[in-house]
Scaffold this motif. Structure first.
Motif: not given
Length: 369
Positions: A185, A232, A339-340
């Motif tokens: 992640n 994503t 955030k990813c």
């Protein structure tokens, strides 16, 4: 098709009974003889995984007391490090295996060494270790499922590496505790495999490096875990496209700084940022060497591509900011906004007319759920 854990031939239903007893991922074999041949190395996995928490692992947990995590990911427990005496004696090892310090790499950096132009004989050895690393990454990638721990993935990586008469380059490199990096992640890179189970919607990067016959290899891919959110998935897809577009320009005469310009244009066009703290690098007899290959635009990288150069391109692309935060374990790099982030990496050889992707995918590579 399930393959034998030792020889990669089609496996039968024969499994390691100890792995079953310890609830480890199954290890299949093609015959009883193959199982017996694999046993001296295979049994080490049971010793490493089935070890209670130690004072060392408790100290690692204490490092995180009061740390302000940027995202939702939290570290799990880390099993004990595999030591030199657990590596079969016939396997050639790098100079940092016991001390944790890559002396030859530091000497080359201090001497400001030029980019190595590899001989045909050296290139053949690099091709071999890159092929082996691809095999190991493909095995690891098939492990990526909901409920699997990154520690289990590391076990498979270590076992597959040893079976290929190779040493896992990350292990004890500047004291890194595991045989591969697993970054989930918001972790940009250098995540340490631990007891956390992968969850539905995660993304997980697996970074594989082998040392075989005196030469290192390096590659990584980001895998989808279960039902991943569309935004994503777009991040992961864009990151792979950034790598592909960068590879397209690799040929003699191209400035290394141009790689970052190509990657940045595509990442920014899709609304993503490019991590600046980590870059691609030369690889061969040393794990990391010249050239440095930044992935962001308008960089000041030195050097021109020439036939015989071997290096990696490994863009790290983030959904939010490009800034990173280092966890207290001194390895795990996370995005500053939580955030990813995704990453893909290939090792490349500059040829007379273009380049050869030494770690290219095979027909069985990169399975999506």
């Amino acid at each position: 098709m399930t393959t034998c854990s030792r020889c990669n031939k089609p496996a039968t239903s024969l499994q390691c009974p100890t792995c079953l007893k310890l609830s480890l991922p199954p290890s299949f074999f093609c015959s009883q003889d193959c199982f017996k041949e694999a046993w001296p190395q295979h049994k080490l996995v049971h010793q490493v995984v089935n070890v209670p928490a130690t004072n060392e692992s408790k100290r690692i947990d204490e490092r995180f007391a009061g740390f302000q995590f940027t995202g939702s990911l939290r570290p799990g427990s880390v099993s004990p490090r595999i030591t030199r005496d657990q590596i079969p004696k016939h396997i050639q090892v790098p100079d940092y295996v016991e001390t944790g310090i890559p002396v030859s790499e530091q000497a080359a950096k201090k001497a400001a060494s030029q980019i190595v132009v590899h001989t045909p004989e050296q290139i053949q050895k690099i091709r071999k270790t890159c092929k082996l690393a691809r095999e190991v990454l493909d095995k690891a990638g098939k492990m990526v499922k909901v409920g699997v721990t990154t520690s289990e993935i590391n076990r498979v990586v270590h076992e597959a590496t040893i079976e290929r008469d190779s040493y896992p380059s990350p292990l004890n490199y500047y004291h890194f505790p595991k045989s591969c990096c697993t970054s989930v992640n918001e972790i940009i890179c250098h995540g340490i495999p631990d007891s956390r189970e992968l969850e539905d919607g995660d993304i997980c990067n697996i970074d594989i490096s082998l040392y075989h016959d005196g030469y290192h290899s390096d590659l990584n891919e980001t895998f989808l875990v279960g039902n991943v959110a569309p935004e994503t998935r777009k991040l992961v897809q864009t990151t792979y496209e950034c790598l592909e577009k960068a590879i397209e320009i690799v040929k003699p005469g191209v400035l290394y700084r141009e790689v970052g310009n190509v990657i940045s244009r595509h990442a920014h066009a899709n609304g993503f940022s490019v991590v600046r703290s980590y870059c691609g690098h030369g690889i061969g007899e040393l794990f990391h060497s010249a050239p440095s290959v930044p992935h962001y635009g308008k960089n000041k990288a030195i050097g021109v591509m020439k036939p015989g150069h071997v290096f990696t391109i490994e863009p790290m692309i983030s959904a939010g900011t490009w800034h990173d935060v280092l966890w207290p374990d001194n390895w795990t790099a996370a995005t500053k906004d939580g955030k990813c982030s995704a990453q893909f990496e290939h090792a490349l050889l500059v040829t007379e007319n273009g380049c050869e992707v030494l770690t290219k995918r095979t027909s069985g590579s990169y399975l999506e759920p």
